[in-house]
Scaffold this motif. Structure first.
Motif, PDB file in Angstrom:
ATOM      1  N   PRO A 129       0.800  -1.216   0.000  1.00 32.90           N
ATOM      2  CA  PRO A 129       0.000   0.000   0.000  1.00 32.90           C
ATOM      3  C   PRO A 129       0.841   1.278   0.000  1.00 32.90           C
ATOM      4  CG  PRO A 129       0.131  -0.855   2.216  1.00 32.90           C
ATOM      5  CD  PRO A 129       0.839  -1.856   1.337  1.00 32.90           C
ATOM      6  N   ARG A 130       0.228   2.358  -0.437  1.00 25.48           N
ATOM      7  CA  ARG A 130       0.862   3.682  -0.348  1.00 25.48           C
ATOM      8  C   ARG A 130       0.887   4.088   1.124  1.00 25.48           C
ATOM      9  NH1 ARG A 130      -1.149   8.435  -4.240  1.00 25.48           N
ATOM     10  NH2 ARG A 130       0.333   7.370  -5.609  1.00 25.48           N
ATOM     11  N   SER A 131       2.081   4.234   1.685  1.00 16.13           N
ATOM     12  CA  SER A 131       2.201   4.411   3.140  1.00 16.13           C
ATOM     13  C   SER A 131       3.653   4.641   3.518  1.00 16.13           C
ATOM     14  CB  SER A 131       1.701   3.145   3.853  1.00 16.13           C
ATOM     15  OG  SER A 131       2.527   2.035   3.511  1.00 16.13           O
ATOM     16  N   LEU A 132       3.876   4.773   4.834  1.00 12.66           N
ATOM     17  CA  LEU A 132       5.191   4.610   5.438  1.00 12.66           C
ATOM     18  C   LEU A 132       5.221   3.243   6.117  1.00 12.66           C
ATOM     19  CD1 LEU A 132       5.779   8.117   7.091  1.00 12.66           C
ATOM     20  CD2 LEU A 132       6.731   7.267   4.931  1.00 12.66           C
ATOM     21  N   GLN A 133       6.421   2.744   6.392  1.00 11.13           N
ATOM     22  CA  GLN A 133       6.513   1.444   7.046  1.00 11.13           C
ATOM     23  C   GLN A 133       7.611   1.419   8.089  1.00 11.13           C
ATOM     24  OE1 GLN A 133       7.279  -1.930   4.490  1.00 11.13           O
ATOM     25  NE2 GLN A 133       7.023  -3.409   6.129  1.00 11.13           N
ATOM     26  N   PHE A 134       7.286   0.800   9.222  1.00 11.61           N
ATOM     27  CA  PHE A 134       8.263   0.396  10.220  1.00 11.61           C
ATOM     28  C   PHE A 134       8.655  -1.027   9.829  1.00 11.61           C
ATOM     29  CE2 PHE A 134       9.724   0.777  14.772  1.00 11.61           C
ATOM     30  CZ  PHE A 134      10.275  -0.485  14.878  1.00 11.61           C
ATOM     31  N   GLN A 135       9.856  -1.193   9.307  1.00 19.53           N
ATOM     32  CA  GLN A 135      10.307  -2.492   8.836  1.00 19.53           C
ATOM     33  C   GLN A 135      10.553  -3.436   9.999  1.00 19.53           C
ATOM     34  OE1 GLN A 135      10.474  -4.680   6.577  1.00 19.53           O
ATOM     35  NE2 GLN A 135      12.381  -4.503   5.405  1.00 19.53           N
ATOM     36  N   VAL A 136      10.020  -4.659   9.888  1.00 20.03           N
ATOM     37  CA  VAL A 136      10.324  -5.728  10.829  1.00 20.03           C
ATOM     38  C   VAL A 136      10.921  -6.861  10.002  1.00 20.03           C
ATOM     39  CG1 VAL A 136       9.431  -7.347  12.547  1.00 20.03           C
ATOM     40  CG2 VAL A 136       8.469  -5.038  12.398  1.00 20.03           C
ATOM     41  N   ALA A 146       9.542   4.435   2.712  1.00 15.38           N
ATOM     42  CA  ALA A 146       8.556   5.334   2.105  1.00 15.38           C
ATOM     43  C   ALA A 146       8.086   4.705   0.795  1.00 15.38           C
ATOM     44  CB  ALA A 146       9.165   6.710   1.853  1.00 15.38           C
ATOM     45  N   LEU A 147       6.780   4.514   0.658  1.00 14.83           N
ATOM     46  CA  LEU A 147       6.243   3.797  -0.490  1.00 14.83           C
ATOM     47  C   LEU A 147       5.377   4.702  -1.374  1.00 14.83           C
ATOM     48  CD1 LEU A 147       6.027   1.677   2.225  1.00 14.83           C
ATOM     49  CD2 LEU A 147       5.523   0.128   0.342  1.00 14.83           C
ATOM     50  N   PHE A 148       5.670   4.685  -2.665  1.00 14.63           N
ATOM     51  CA  PHE A 148       4.790   5.181  -3.713  1.00 14.63           C
ATOM     52  C   PHE A 148       4.321   6.624  -3.522  1.00 14.63           C
ATOM     53  CE2 PHE A 148       3.826   0.508  -3.307  1.00 14.63           C
ATOM     54  CZ  PHE A 148       4.737   0.128  -4.294  1.00 14.63           C
ATOM     55  N   GLY A 149       5.272   7.532  -3.438  1.00 14.83           N
ATOM     56  CA  GLY A 149       4.945   8.955  -3.373  1.00 14.83           C
ATOM     57  C   GLY A 149       5.172   9.589  -2.016  1.00 14.83           C
ATOM     58  N   PHE A 150       5.304   8.767  -0.968  1.00 12.83           N
ATOM     59  CA  PHE A 150       5.609   9.346   0.343  1.00 12.83           C
ATOM     60  C   PHE A 150       7.040   9.872   0.348  1.00 12.83           C
ATOM     61  CE2 PHE A 150       1.769   7.588   2.018  1.00 12.83           C
ATOM     62  CZ  PHE A 150       1.521   8.314   3.179  1.00 12.83           C
ATOM     63  N   GLN A 151       7.225  10.999   1.018  1.00 14.14           N
ATOM     64  CA  GLN A 151       8.536  11.635   1.119  1.00 14.14           C
ATOM     65  C   GLN A 151       8.717  12.172   2.531  1.00 14.14           C
ATOM     66  OE1 GLN A 151       9.654  15.324  -1.278  1.00 14.14           O
ATOM     67  NE2 GLN A 151      10.538  13.702  -2.545  1.00 14.14           N
ATOM     68  N   VAL A 152       9.942  12.048   3.061  1.00 15.52           N
ATOM     69  CA  VAL A 152      10.244  12.419   4.438  1.00 15.52           C
ATOM     70  C   VAL A 152      11.620  13.073   4.495  1.00 15.52           C
ATOM     71  CG1 VAL A 152      10.538  11.544   6.791  1.00 15.52           C
ATOM     72  CG2 VAL A 152       8.935  10.410   5.254  1.00 15.52           C
ATOM     73  N   ASP A 153      11.750  14.121   5.283  1.00 12.06           N
ATOM     74  CA  ASP A 153      13.063  14.701   5.570  1.00 12.06           C
ATOM     75  C   ASP A 153      13.661  13.966   6.766  1.00 12.06           C
ATOM     76  OD1 ASP A 153      12.661  16.590   3.585  1.00 12.06           O
ATOM     77  OD2 ASP A 153      11.891  18.088   4.967  1.00 12.06           O
ATOM     78  N   SER A 154      14.921  13.568   6.649  1.00 13.42           N
ATOM     79  CA  SER A 154      15.563  12.861   7.748  1.00 13.42           C
ATOM     80  C   SER A 154      17.052  13.189   7.763  1.00 13.42           C
ATOM     81  CB  SER A 154      15.315  11.350   7.620  1.00 13.42           C
ATOM     82  OG  SER A 154      15.713  10.688   8.803  1.00 13.42           O
ATOM     83  N   TRP A 155      17.830  12.374   8.492  1.00 14.85           N
ATOM     84  CA  TRP A 155      19.263  12.603   8.668  1.00 14.85           C
ATOM     85  C   TRP A 155      19.971  11.260   8.603  1.00 14.85           C
ATOM     86  CZ3 TRP A 155      15.249  14.016  11.659  1.00 14.85           C
ATOM     87  CH2 TRP A 155      14.901  15.383  11.649  1.00 14.85           C
TER      88      TRP A 155
END
Length: 277
Positions: A129-136, A146-155
């Motif tokens: 799905p279009r979303s963010l994910q906490f990978q396990v 970040a999946l399919f269009g999600f964008q995040v600023d990070s470090w």
């Protein structure tokens, strides 16, 4: 030497949230999302079977936990998917416990055991799905996807910046700013180190406004801000994303989930407010 933020520090930044759609457990503010008995408040979505259809008995509930692939034979080919919330959630602190089973299956039989938690799911159900994910995933628990269009600023650690999957490093420890995602599926590895333990592990997501924080066993291991969705059909126009559905991922490995709980952060400041420049 950098000392990772502890859960206590993270919650100090957030403050203590109050209020919840349903009655909180005792006086803690936590409300179960999974009641330990059935999937009330959730739906299932599986390859080939679609919504709320599980003829392969992928999902079993026993002893207060969700047991995935109990009935599947080792190395057999299985369907994948997720168990999603019927409601959308924003401004929350979510926590859940997981532990691995023994079995693995095709199409991931030769790969690491894998699962995850999707959050901020938008739009129709899909694999994936279009979303963010906490990978396990074994050795990669807490990666930010970040999946399919999600964008995040990070470090990230500058030494890993050129890698396909750079490693998270907070700015106060020398992390350099970067943008994750925007098209396809993009990965950011968790804070360097071994944070997963044998047996039950506790994973947490703090979502406040457009900031997200991942924790594993009490330690902050990933973080992003300015969560947004980039729309290629609107010349790359980005809109802030602060809420969505939540889902436990089902991905061809035997795993147990329990104690899936949430509490509202509507009355608290954004995570790290005043910290990031």
């Amino acid at each position: 030497m950098m000392t990772a933020l502890t859960l206590v520090t993270a919650l100090t930044l957030l403050g203590q949230g109050q209020g919840q759609e349903t009655a909180p457990t005792a006086a803690t503010g936590w409300t179960p999302l999974f009641n330990g008995r059935d999937l009330t408040g959730w739906y299932t979505f599986l390859q080939k079977h679609g919504k709320n259809s599980d003829p392969d008995r992928v999902i079993t509930i026993e002893d207060g936990a969700i047991h995935l692939y109990k009935h599947a034979t080792e190395a057999s080919t299985v369907v994948m998917g997720y168990i999603g919330t019927e409601k959308e959630y924003g401004n929350y602190h979510l926590r859940f416990k997981y532990r691995w089973g023994e079995k693995k299956f095709e199409p991931r039989y030769k790969l690491k055991r894998d699962a995850g938690l999707y959050y901020h799911i938008l739009g129709p159900d899909a694999i994936w799905p279009r979303s963010l994910q906490f990978q396990v995933e074994q050795t990669n628990v807490g990666d930010l996807i970040a999946l399919f269009g999600f964008q995040v600023d990070s470090w990230v650690d500058p030494k890993t910046r050129a890698e396909v999957m750079p490693t998270f490093l907070p700015p106060e420890a020398g992390g350099e700013a970067r943008v994750l995602g925007g098209a396809g599926i993009a990965y950011q590895k968790h804070l360097a180190g071994e944070h997963e333990v044998e047996g039950w592990n506790q994973a947490e997501i703090i979502s406040k406004g457009d900031t997200v924080t991942h924790l594993l066993n009490g330690k902050v291991i990933n973080k992003g801000k300015n969560v947004r969705l980039v729309d290629p059909e609107k010349n790359g126009e980005a809109r802030p994303i602060t809420k969505g559905r939540i889902a436990l991922e089902i991905e061809a490995a035997e795993i147990f989930f329990r104690d899936v709980e949430i509490r509202s952060l509507d009355d608290t400041p954004a995570a790290g407010q005043g910290q990031d420049k």
